[in-house]
Design an enzyme around this catalytic site. Structure first.
Site, short mmCIF file in Angstrom:
data_model
loop_
_atom_site.label_atom_id
_atom_site.label_comp_id
_atom_site.label_asym_id
_atom_site.label_seq_id
_atom_site.Cartn_x
_atom_site.Cartn_y
_atom_site.Cartn_z
N HIS A 199 0.85 -1.18 0.00
CA HIS A 199 0.00 0.00 0.00
C HIS A 199 0.89 1.24 0.00
O HIS A 199 1.62 1.48 0.95
CB HIS A 199 -0.87 -0.03 1.27
CG HIS A 199 -1.97 0.97 1.28
ND1 HIS A 199 -1.76 2.33 1.38
CD2 HIS A 199 -3.32 0.82 1.22
CE1 HIS A 199 -2.92 2.96 1.40
NE2 HIS A 199 -3.88 2.06 1.29
N HIS A 239 -2.43 3.24 11.44
CA HIS A 239 -1.18 3.98 11.56
C HIS A 239 -1.29 5.11 12.57
O HIS A 239 -2.37 5.58 12.90
CB HIS A 239 -0.71 4.50 10.21
CG HIS A 239 -1.65 5.49 9.57
ND1 HIS A 239 -2.86 5.15 9.02
CD2 HIS A 239 -1.53 6.83 9.38
CE1 HIS A 239 -3.46 6.20 8.52
NE2 HIS A 239 -2.68 7.25 8.73
N GLU A 266 -3.98 15.08 10.27
CA GLU A 266 -4.76 14.78 9.08
C GLU A 266 -6.21 15.25 9.24
O GLU A 266 -6.96 14.71 10.05
CB GLU A 266 -4.75 13.28 8.79
CG GLU A 266 -3.36 12.70 8.60
CD GLU A 266 -3.38 11.20 8.38
OE1 GLU A 266 -4.48 10.62 8.26
OE2 GLU A 266 -2.30 10.58 8.34
N TYR A 292 -15.82 6.59 1.22
CA TYR A 292 -14.38 6.44 1.43
C TYR A 292 -14.12 5.00 1.85
O TYR A 292 -14.82 4.44 2.69
CB TYR A 292 -13.91 7.42 2.50
CG TYR A 292 -12.44 7.33 2.83
CD1 TYR A 292 -11.48 7.52 1.84
CD2 TYR A 292 -12.01 7.05 4.12
CE1 TYR A 292 -10.13 7.44 2.12
CE2 TYR A 292 -10.66 6.97 4.42
CZ TYR A 292 -9.72 7.16 3.42
OH TYR A 292 -8.38 7.08 3.71
N HIS A 352 -7.69 13.52 12.60
CA HIS A 352 -6.83 12.59 13.34
C HIS A 352 -5.53 13.31 13.63
O HIS A 352 -4.75 13.61 12.72
CB HIS A 352 -6.61 11.31 12.52
CG HIS A 352 -7.88 10.59 12.20
ND1 HIS A 352 -8.23 10.20 10.93
CD2 HIS A 352 -8.92 10.23 12.99
CE1 HIS A 352 -9.40 9.59 10.95
NE2 HIS A 352 -9.84 9.60 12.20
N HIS A 392 -5.32 5.62 14.05
CA HIS A 392 -6.57 5.57 13.28
C HIS A 392 -6.39 4.61 12.11
O HIS A 392 -5.30 4.10 11.86
CB HIS A 392 -6.98 6.97 12.79
CG HIS A 392 -5.93 7.68 12.00
ND1 HIS A 392 -4.80 8.22 12.57
CD2 HIS A 392 -5.82 7.94 10.67
CE1 HIS A 392 -4.05 8.80 11.66
NE2 HIS A 392 -4.64 8.63 10.48
#
Length: 451
Positions: A299, A342, A348, A357, A372, A378
């Site tokens: 990813h 993470h 963010e 989403y 976040h 999160h």
């Protein structure tokens, strides 16, 4: 509507032939010399950077207008309770601070649009931010909810550049340098000091604003990607000159050190007949973003989706990255495809323009937002984790109708009282106090006997 194109380019545009100054070999004494502008216009320089910055960083435009900006009454402070002025958190010395520090994950449902007549400036509300406009350090994140255009008004921001992300409803961004049509799925950036008005036929409008107090927006370097990809310079559109010659009372609103001030003048502020330079507003259609992604496994970090960036003094660290998550093909094999869990050394703030989403099954909806904060964990909710961990990995077009974005900053953002007081349990307002529960259903899968 016609536009100039090319990010950061130098443009020359005029409504009347010969309104721009000409080279020395074309001068006609007394007619078009620098001493006297064509058509009886006034010359006015608009500088977005210090005069002495390196040439490649210098931003300025010359405007040729019917009357100079200086013709207005003295500014007087007006109500600006919706805007945070200083992002200092509450403590013993400042018990009435405008914002609070919280490490909690925060999420808001769609922000409400007033039933009373509210224009763009009146409908601005600060959500979070850090720093101070008076020291030219930091940023602020706002939402706007409005339902009427700015009539006989103009607004300019002395505090910083404004990146406007419409979510519900299109508008005309009317500026001194020309007009930009903007709709959801597009963005518009209005640099510091440029006068503009958000105009539209009456009806609900909602969106997001990021205001930066230092430097200007840039397109990111591409590095190993090469010459092509992400946002292409030619797709950024700038206005062509368009002027009004109107004698009437106009209100000029200025945001200065976090406060709003108003003055009046007897003519339209949109009276620039010609201009040339590289300091100007621009718009960009997010559907033109050329997304990069993995075609093998793993990813990639969200930085691969950066549209615009604002550099800090630390190389490789952004005061702000504007990142989008557009529709795209997912083909990675042997990979957990949604965003991984993470904790981040960045803050963010996310908004959703349309669709859904992939990391959130419910609760994060168009017109809402989430925050976040730095080093707060999160990631996908429990249902999304279970589905993504067990699904058959085939090529998939990810949410063809979905468009999310993120304002990511190295600053620790404080949250406004207004945003924290919008409790989901008080009168149908929008802060989701049970947001944390979306992770409480994560199951224990650990089994030391299964390698």
């Amino acid at each position: 509507m016609k536009y100039n194109s090319g990010f950061g380019s130098h443009f020359a545009t005029e409504c009347l032939e010969g309104a721009l100054p000409v080279g020395r070999d074309q001068l006609i004494p007394g007619q078009n010399s620098p001493q006297k502008c064509p058509y009886g216009l006034y010359a006015e320089q608009l500088s977005g950077t210090a005069f002495t910055v390196p040439r490649h960083d210098n931003q300025r435009s010359w405007l040729y207008r019917i009357r100079p900006c200086v013709m207005h009454t003295p500014f007087k402070r007006i109500q600006s309770d919706n805007l945070v002025r200083q992002f200092s958190v509450e403590n013993d010395q400042e018990p009435n601070a405008e914002c609070h520090a919280t490490p909690n994950q925060l999420r808001w449902s769609p922000f409400e649009i007033s039933s009373e007549k509210v224009d763009f400036v009146q409908g601005l509300h600060t959500i979070c931010g850090q720093g101070s406009p008076s020291s030219r350090n930091g940023l602020a994140v706002h939402v706007y909810t409005c339902n009427t255009g700015m009539k006989k008004k103009a607004f300019y921001n002395s505090d910083g550049d404004m990146l406007i992300v419409p979510q519900d409803g299109d508008f005309i961004c009317k500026t001194e340098l020309g007009n930009l049509e903007v709709k959801p799925g597009e963005i518009v950036v209005v640099p510091r000091g440029i006068r503009f008005a958000i105009d539209f036929e009456d009806g609900p409008r909602r969106g997001y604003v990021c205001e930066i107090y230092d430097r200007h927006f840039e397109i990111p370097d591409l590095g190993p990607i090469g010459a092509n990809g992400l946002a292409n310079p030619r797709d950024f559109l700038y206005p062509v000159a368009a002027y009004e010659d109107i004698e009437d009372r106009y209100k000029i609103i200025n945001k200065y050190q976090g406060y709003l001030f108003a003055a009046e003048q007897g003519h339209s502020p949109f009276d620039v007949v010609a201009w040339h330079g590289n300091y100007a507003p621009f718009k960009y259609d997010l559907s033109k973003f050329n997304a990069m992604n993995t075609v093998t496994f793993d990813h990639p970090d969200p930085s691969i989706f950066t549209v615009l960036t604002v550099k800090s003094g630390n190389p490789g660290v952004a005061l702000l990255d504007f990142v989008i998550f557009p529709p795209r093909w997912m083909v990675a094999e042997n990979t957990f495809r949604p965003p991984y869990y993470h904790r981040n050394c960045m803050s963010e703030f996310m908004g959703l323009i349309s669709g859904g989403y992939d990391a959130k099954k419910e609760g994060f909806v168009p017109g809402g937002a989430s925050l976040h904060s730095m080093m707060t964990p999160h990631g996908p909710d429990s249902d999304v984790f279970e589905a993504a961990s067990n699904e058959e990995l085939k090529p998939l077009k990810l949410r063809p109708d979905g468009l999310a974005f993120m304002f990511e900053s190295y600053l620790m953002l404080s949250v406004s009282k207004w945003a924290l007081e919008k409790s989901a349990n008080s009168g149908g307002k929008v802060l989701q106090e049970d947001y944390y529960k979306c992770w409480q259903g994560l199951k224990k899968h650990f089994d030391p006997s299964k390698k």
